[in-house]
Design an enzyme around this catalytic site. Structure first.
Site, short mmCIF file in Angstrom:
data_model
loop_
_atom_site.label_atom_id
_atom_site.label_comp_id
_atom_site.label_asym_id
_atom_site.label_seq_id
_atom_site.Cartn_x
_atom_site.Cartn_y
_atom_site.Cartn_z
N ASP A 41 0.89 -1.24 0.10
CA ASP A 41 -0.07 -0.07 -0.15
C ASP A 41 0.88 1.31 -0.05
O ASP A 41 1.91 1.45 0.58
CB ASP A 41 -0.99 0.16 1.45
CG ASP A 41 -0.17 -0.07 2.54
OD1 ASP A 41 0.11 0.91 3.04
OD2 ASP A 41 -0.21 -1.33 2.95
N ASP A 130 -10.64 2.73 5.06
CA ASP A 130 -9.49 2.81 6.10
C ASP A 130 -9.91 3.49 7.26
O ASP A 130 -10.11 4.76 7.45
CB ASP A 130 -8.16 3.27 5.47
CG ASP A 130 -7.07 3.38 6.44
OD1 ASP A 130 -7.23 3.21 7.72
OD2 ASP A 130 -5.86 3.91 6.20
N GLU A 132 -9.47 3.55 11.55
CA GLU A 132 -8.43 3.04 12.49
C GLU A 132 -8.22 3.98 13.56
O GLU A 132 -9.00 5.24 13.67
CB GLU A 132 -6.87 2.74 11.82
CG GLU A 132 -6.54 3.94 10.99
CD GLU A 132 -5.05 3.85 10.32
OE1 GLU A 132 -4.14 3.70 10.99
OE2 GLU A 132 -5.26 3.49 9.20
#
Length: 367
Positions: A41, A130, A132
């Site tokens: 990534d 994403d 987090e």
């Protein structure tokens, strides 16, 4: 995965040299051999990338940072994604969530509009959400859950994933850690249909969040022998191809038409076009086929049709005309006269069976 401040990113953008298109992409392993499917990534922090060397180092796929919240776009996204495509890598985009700033649907729209969409080209992976730990706690004063309670967090995730599916036809991949998921969603099990990209740096993935029996991707380190984050796909190269280009999903329904025909509706329920769909049918009982829709060939009781293309959620209508076959009388033989009691004739059951891939439809005249 998080962004580099914009000022530094723009400096990196000025030095970017896209990879060449000479690489041929990942190679299918020989039958009977095992292959670890590795990938990376990257973000604007990664900067210049030598894409052929990624393949030479064993890289097969890449996720490229595309957007954050509803205001930030990775200035290197087009160059990085284009370089990966030119090198023949499987590639997808990811969006860094800021759930305290705006709604989930709004951020999904921003993501899709800025590189996070999906294309049925056989190489584009579904987009990634994403979500987090809050990396800006010292700036926004919020906790790791962005100041949202568990119910609001789950609601935000549902809004994002629902809008992404609505816009692309695919289920977004969710990138997260088990600790964040347990703390901030209450270990919600509501997202099992979304592929999981688990972040846990170490020698093994460890325990999974609730709702998933396996991770689809695992980020094992933030750096390594390849540029950017180090990742492994939990499956074969064939399965990775299927994630990029899932098989068409078909459904069908049939119905009698009047006293001498049948109709079949074929529906593409999946997210990719279905091409050259083969439809095979056969009447049963005492009928034979006398006519059919364009694209069909028939003889006696059998028919075969080809639907050239069915777009996602598209339908095709097929009709078949039939008539009762005339019975063939056997030749009479001279024999002594005897009286027999003949039971009343029983009309044989009549109808049609149609098969489309693994889908079978039976049409009974009595329905």
């Amino acid at each position: 995965m998080k962004r580099l401040p914009l000022m530094i990113a723009l400096v990196a953008a000025g030095t970017f040299v896209p990879g060449t298109a000479d690489a041929v992409g990942p190679v299918e392993p020989m039958p009977g051999t095992l292959q670890e499917i590795r990938g990376i990534d990257v973000s604007n922090w990664t900067g210049q990338i030598d894409w052929p060397s990624v393949i030479g180092g064993g890289g097969t796929f890449v996720f490229v940072y595309a957007s954050e919240g509803t205001t930030f776009r990775n200035p290197l996204f087009t160059a990085q994604e284009g370089g990966a495509a030119g090198a023949g890598l499987f590639r997808g985009a990811y969006h860094f969530a800021q759930p305290h700033e705006s709604g989930g649907a709004e951020q999904a729209d921003f993501f899709v509009d800025n590189g996070g969409g999906w294309s049925a080209d056989g190489r584009t992976l579904p987009g990634v959400l994403d979500i987090e730990d809050n990396p800006y706690a010292n700036r926004n004063g919020l906790d790791n859950c962005y100041g949202l309670d568990q119910e609001r967090t789950v609601g935000w995730l549902k809004d994002f994933t629902a809008r992404y599916r609505e816009r692309t036809g695919r289920d977004a991949i969710i990138y997260t850690t088990t600790d964040w998921w347990r703390n901030c969603t209450g270990d919600s099990s509501a997202f099992g249909r979304n592929p999981l990209w688990l972040a846990r740096w170490g020698a093994e993935p460890g325990p999974l969040p609730s709702g998933w029996l396996r991770q689809t991707f695992w980020q094992s380190a933030d750096s390594g022998s390849l540029p950017g984050g180090q990742n492994v796909f939990n499956g074969s190269l064939t399965e990775l191809r299927m994630l990029a280009q899932p098989p068409a999903e078909l459904a069908a329904a049939g119905r009698p038409i009047g006293r001498g025909g049948y109709g079949v509706t074929v529906l593409n329920t999946g997210s990719v076009p279905a091409t050259r769909v083969s439809v095979v049918g056969r009447t049963f009982g005492g009928r034979r086929i006398t006519g059919a829709s364009p694209g069909c060939r028939f003889s006696g009781r059998a028919v075969r049709c080809t639907i050239e293309e069915l777009r996602p959620q598209g339908t095709a209508e097929l009709t078949f005309a039939t008539e009762r076959a005339k019975p063939v009388k056997p030749a009479k033989k001279a024999e002594p006269y005897r009286q027999e009691i003949v039971p009343d004739a029983v009309e044989p059951e009549e109808g049609m069976k149609v098969t489309i891939g693994t889908v079978m439809v039976t049409i009974d005249d009595r329905n």
